[in-house]
Design an enzyme around this catalytic site. Structure first.
Site, short mmCIF file in Angstrom:
data_model
loop_
_atom_site.label_atom_id
_atom_site.label_comp_id
_atom_site.label_asym_id
_atom_site.label_seq_id
_atom_site.Cartn_x
_atom_site.Cartn_y
_atom_site.Cartn_z
N GLU A 11 9.81 0.92 10.59
CA GLU A 11 10.88 1.91 10.38
C GLU A 11 10.20 3.26 10.55
OE1 GLU A 11 13.86 0.86 9.82
OE2 GLU A 11 13.53 -1.16 9.07
N GLU A 62 9.46 15.67 15.59
CA GLU A 62 9.84 15.55 14.18
C GLU A 62 8.96 16.50 13.36
OE1 GLU A 62 8.74 11.96 12.01
OE2 GLU A 62 10.78 11.90 11.19
N LYS A 83 0.86 -1.19 0.00
CA LYS A 83 0.00 0.00 0.00
C LYS A 83 0.89 1.24 0.00
CE LYS A 83 -1.90 2.88 2.88
NZ LYS A 83 -1.81 4.07 2.02
N CYS A 88 13.57 10.87 7.05
CA CYS A 88 13.50 10.34 8.42
C CYS A 88 14.81 10.55 9.16
CB CYS A 88 13.14 8.87 8.38
SG CYS A 88 14.21 7.92 7.28
P1 NAP Z 1 2.43 8.13 7.98
O1 NAP Z 1 1.39 9.16 8.14
O2 NAP Z 1 2.74 7.29 9.16
O3 NAP Z 1 1.96 7.22 6.75
C1 NAP Z 1 2.73 6.15 6.30
C2 NAP Z 1 1.83 5.15 5.61
O4 NAP Z 1 0.92 4.60 6.58
C3 NAP Z 1 0.98 5.74 4.50
O5 NAP Z 1 0.87 4.80 3.46
C4 NAP Z 1 -0.35 5.96 5.20
O6 NAP Z 1 -1.45 6.01 4.32
C5 NAP Z 1 -0.41 4.74 6.08
N1 NAP Z 1 -1.32 4.86 7.23
C6 NAP Z 1 -1.73 5.98 7.86
N2 NAP Z 1 -2.56 5.66 8.88
C7 NAP Z 1 -2.67 4.31 8.88
C8 NAP Z 1 -3.39 3.37 9.69
N3 NAP Z 1 -4.17 3.76 10.71
N4 NAP Z 1 -3.26 2.06 9.42
C9 NAP Z 1 -2.47 1.63 8.41
N5 NAP Z 1 -1.79 2.47 7.60
C10 NAP Z 1 -1.87 3.80 7.84
O7 NAP Z 1 3.81 8.73 7.49
P2 NAP Z 1 4.07 9.74 6.31
O8 NAP Z 1 3.59 11.08 6.76
O9 NAP Z 1 3.57 9.17 5.05
O10 NAP Z 1 5.68 9.72 6.23
C11 NAP Z 1 6.48 10.45 7.07
C12 NAP Z 1 6.95 9.62 8.25
O11 NAP Z 1 7.66 8.48 7.78
C13 NAP Z 1 7.95 10.39 9.11
O12 NAP Z 1 7.66 10.15 10.45
C14 NAP Z 1 9.29 9.77 8.71
O13 NAP Z 1 10.30 9.89 9.69
C15 NAP Z 1 8.89 8.36 8.49
N6 NAP Z 1 9.91 7.67 7.67
C16 NAP Z 1 10.72 6.75 8.27
C17 NAP Z 1 11.71 6.10 7.52
C18 NAP Z 1 12.61 5.06 8.15
O14 NAP Z 1 13.19 4.28 7.40
N7 NAP Z 1 12.74 5.01 9.47
C19 NAP Z 1 11.85 6.39 6.16
C20 NAP Z 1 10.99 7.33 5.59
C21 NAP Z 1 10.02 7.96 6.35
P3 NAP Z 1 -1.97 7.44 3.78
O15 NAP Z 1 -0.91 7.94 2.88
O16 NAP Z 1 -3.23 7.14 3.09
O17 NAP Z 1 -2.15 8.32 4.99
#
Ligand code: NAP
Length: 497
Positions: A267, A400, A191, A301
């Site tokens: 992650e 963050e 997804k 991240c």
């Molecule tokens: P996010 O809001 O957590 O969303 C990530 C994914 O999860 C998206 O596909 C989102 O779908 C989905 N999602 C949201 N709510 C969900 C739920 N209740 N159940 C299942 N899936 C759900 O993160 P983001 O804003 O896209 O990305 C930024 C974050 O990613 C930051 O915190 C960053 O640090 C982290 N990140 C970490 C790494 C690492 O390797 N540690 C790498 C890159 C990014 P939708 O798009 O439809 O909301």
């Protein structure tokens, strides 16, 4: 690739035939409900394409297909050397379409075209190729058991694995998940983030063309709160690999506990410390301090958002960092000279502006930047920005932000630098800059993060694992270690008569 001008890229973008349908059982299909949602170009706020809005019913269909594919053994029991050939063929097709893929990623995510062509697409190819080429060189174990017995310790695929990924590095995080999960023989349901579904949909078709059997890779665009949750709660999915925020990661652990205890690897976010000692090579440290935060508009991240500087060089060093910050002014991502593009959407751009206000109200000073810019384009741009006078209890040092905001803190002793670095719920990455190997190594060892650079930032390649300590997660992407997240250990104990 980079001999193209902004006009070349723009006219190429105008001719693209964008695929927005889901990819299920080897075909592009509409969502069962027929619903779609637009995906937007963050550089100008305009719609790029309508994308299938998948729901629980599409997920159930995809899981049934993925399970059938897994049980058939066509992929899961294929000889690893043959799986390797399919994955390598897939990378050849990706390479053939590299320009188109880089362009799709740029217009969907807002990443500069120089990054998608030089970083994201090559990294995706390397990741898939490396995992494919590694899989027929990994041996299982025979332990030292007593005579007349023989034990086999095997790593077997989990079965059906779900991967949920974010919008900041859609293509490369997708590759970090798909490469090891497919190489180890799983069927995978991906997804993508709602904001950035296009590159994953594009490469799914190429996987099929490369010979991946139908049902082994399903790509379902749709909302996290409904589709994502349904996937995470699904009783017939064996593993879940996630990259995204810590807040959503916590929910996924709960969903796993509430459903079938699917193996869940996360992650998550970061607030990474970048520690600079007075005896470092300051020019390089200053250039990288700016890059560590402003690369990808701070939507990284591992961004080194807490710059922790030895007090006695603070003024001199900040002058150098500020000079470097001027190199990161945002612009049109299709221009090959643009270093930084827009934020992913209007909401994220407003969040960055809100954190500027929060920092000011907490008493920090804006040394550089601080404003939204280029609003006439319709895009979501924010200047690279630097706060000084920050203490580690402030929200701008703890939370963050996911935007181009640097918080600068100072220290007097190595112990104090480590204490500040570790005073965070996160533990994803960090760096230390010093030309004294003893200082550098002692500090690197004491900072509790998954990846630490010494005299570099963002160091690493596909041969090394990547993941976080503390609330930055529990999984590991990349390297042979990533195979462990997608396999179960099985023991077979044999006694001879
Ligand atoms: P996010 O809001 O957590 O969303 C990530 C994914 O999860 C998206 O596909 C989102 O779908 C989905 N999602 C949201 N709510 C969900 C739920 N209740 N159940 C299942 N899936 C759900 O993160 P983001 O804003 O896209 O990305 C930024 C974050 O990613 C930051 O915190 C960053 O640090 C982290 N990140 C970490 C790494 C690492 O390797 N540690 C790498 C890159 C990014 P939708 O798009 O439809 O909301």
């Amino acid at each position: 690739m980079l001999d193209k001008t902004v006009t070349d890229w723009q006219s190429y973008a105008n001719q693209l035939n964008i695929e927005g349908r889901a990819f299920i059982n080897g075909r592009y299909v509409d969502a069962l409900s027929g619903q779609t949602r637009p995906t937007i170009n963050p550089a100008n706020g305009r719609e790029l394409a309508e994308v299938a809005l998948c729901g629980p019913e599409d997920a159930d269909l995809a899981v049934t297909g993925a399970r059938a594919a897994f049980e058939s053994g066509e992929w899961s029991r294929m000889a690893p050397m043959d799986r390797k050939m399919v994955l390598v063929r897939w990378t050849e097709l990706i390479e053939k379409h590299a320009d188109e893929l880089a362009l799709l990623e740029t217009i969907d995510v807002g990443k500069p075209i120089s990054d998608t062509t030089n970083v994201d697409v090559p990294a995706t190819i390397r990741t898939i190729r490396w995992s494919g080429e590694a899989i027929d060189k990994v041996y299982d174990e025979i332990p030292p058991t007593p005579a007349d017995t023989l034990a086999l310790i095997q790593r077997l695929p989990l079965g059906v694995v779900a991967a949920i990924v974010p919008w900041n590095f859609p293509l490369s995080t997708t590759a970090w998940k798909l490469a090891p999960s497919l190489a180890t023989g799983n069927s995978v349901i991906l997804k993508p983030a709602s904001n950035t579904p296009l590159s994953a949909l594009f490469i799914a078709g190429l996987a099929s063309e490369a010979g991946l059997p139908d049902g082994v890779l399903q790509v379902l665009p749709g909302p996290g709160g409904s589709l994502g949750k349904h996937i995470a709660m699904h009783m017939d999915i064996d593993g879940l690999t996630f990259t995204g925020s810590t807040a959503v990661g916590k929910k996924l652990m709960e969903y796993s506990g509430q459903s079938n205890l699917k193996r869940t690897f996360l992650e998550l976010g970061g607030k990474s410390p970048n520690i600079v000692f007075a005896d470092a090579s300051l020019e390089k440290a200053a250039a990288m301090a700016a890059a560590a935060v402003f690369y990808n508009g701070g939507q990284t991240c591992t961004a080194g958002t807490r710059l922790i500087v030895e007090e006695k060089i603070m003024d001199e060093f900040l002058e150098m960092v500020t000079e470097n910050a001027t190199d990161w002014m945002p612009g049109n991502p299709l221009d090959p000279t643009t270093p930084m593009g827009p934020m992913i959407d209007a909401g994220q751009c407003d969040t960055v502006a809100e954190y500027m206000d929060i920092g000011r109200n907490e008493g920090a000073e804006v040394l550089f930047g601080g404003n939204q810019v280029l609003q006439e384009t319709g895009g979501y741009y924010h200047e690279p920005s630097i706060f000084t006078g920050v203490n580690n209890a402030m929200r701008i040092a703890q939370e963050e932000i996911f935007g181009p905001i640097m918080s600068v803190l100072s220290f007097k002793t190595a112990e104090e630098a480590v204490q500040i670095a570790n005073d965070s719920i996160y533990g994803l990455a960090g760096a230390v800059w010093s030309n004294n190997i003893n200082t550098a190594h002692k500090v690197a060892e004491a900072v509790r993060v998954g990846t630490m650079g010494i005299n570099n930032y963002f160091g690493g390649d596909i041969t090394v694992p990547f993941g976080g300590f503390k609330q930055s997660g529990n999984g590991r992407d990349k390297s042979i270690h990533a195979f462990h997240d997608y396999t179960e250990l099985k023991t077979t104990w044999i006694e001879f008569m």
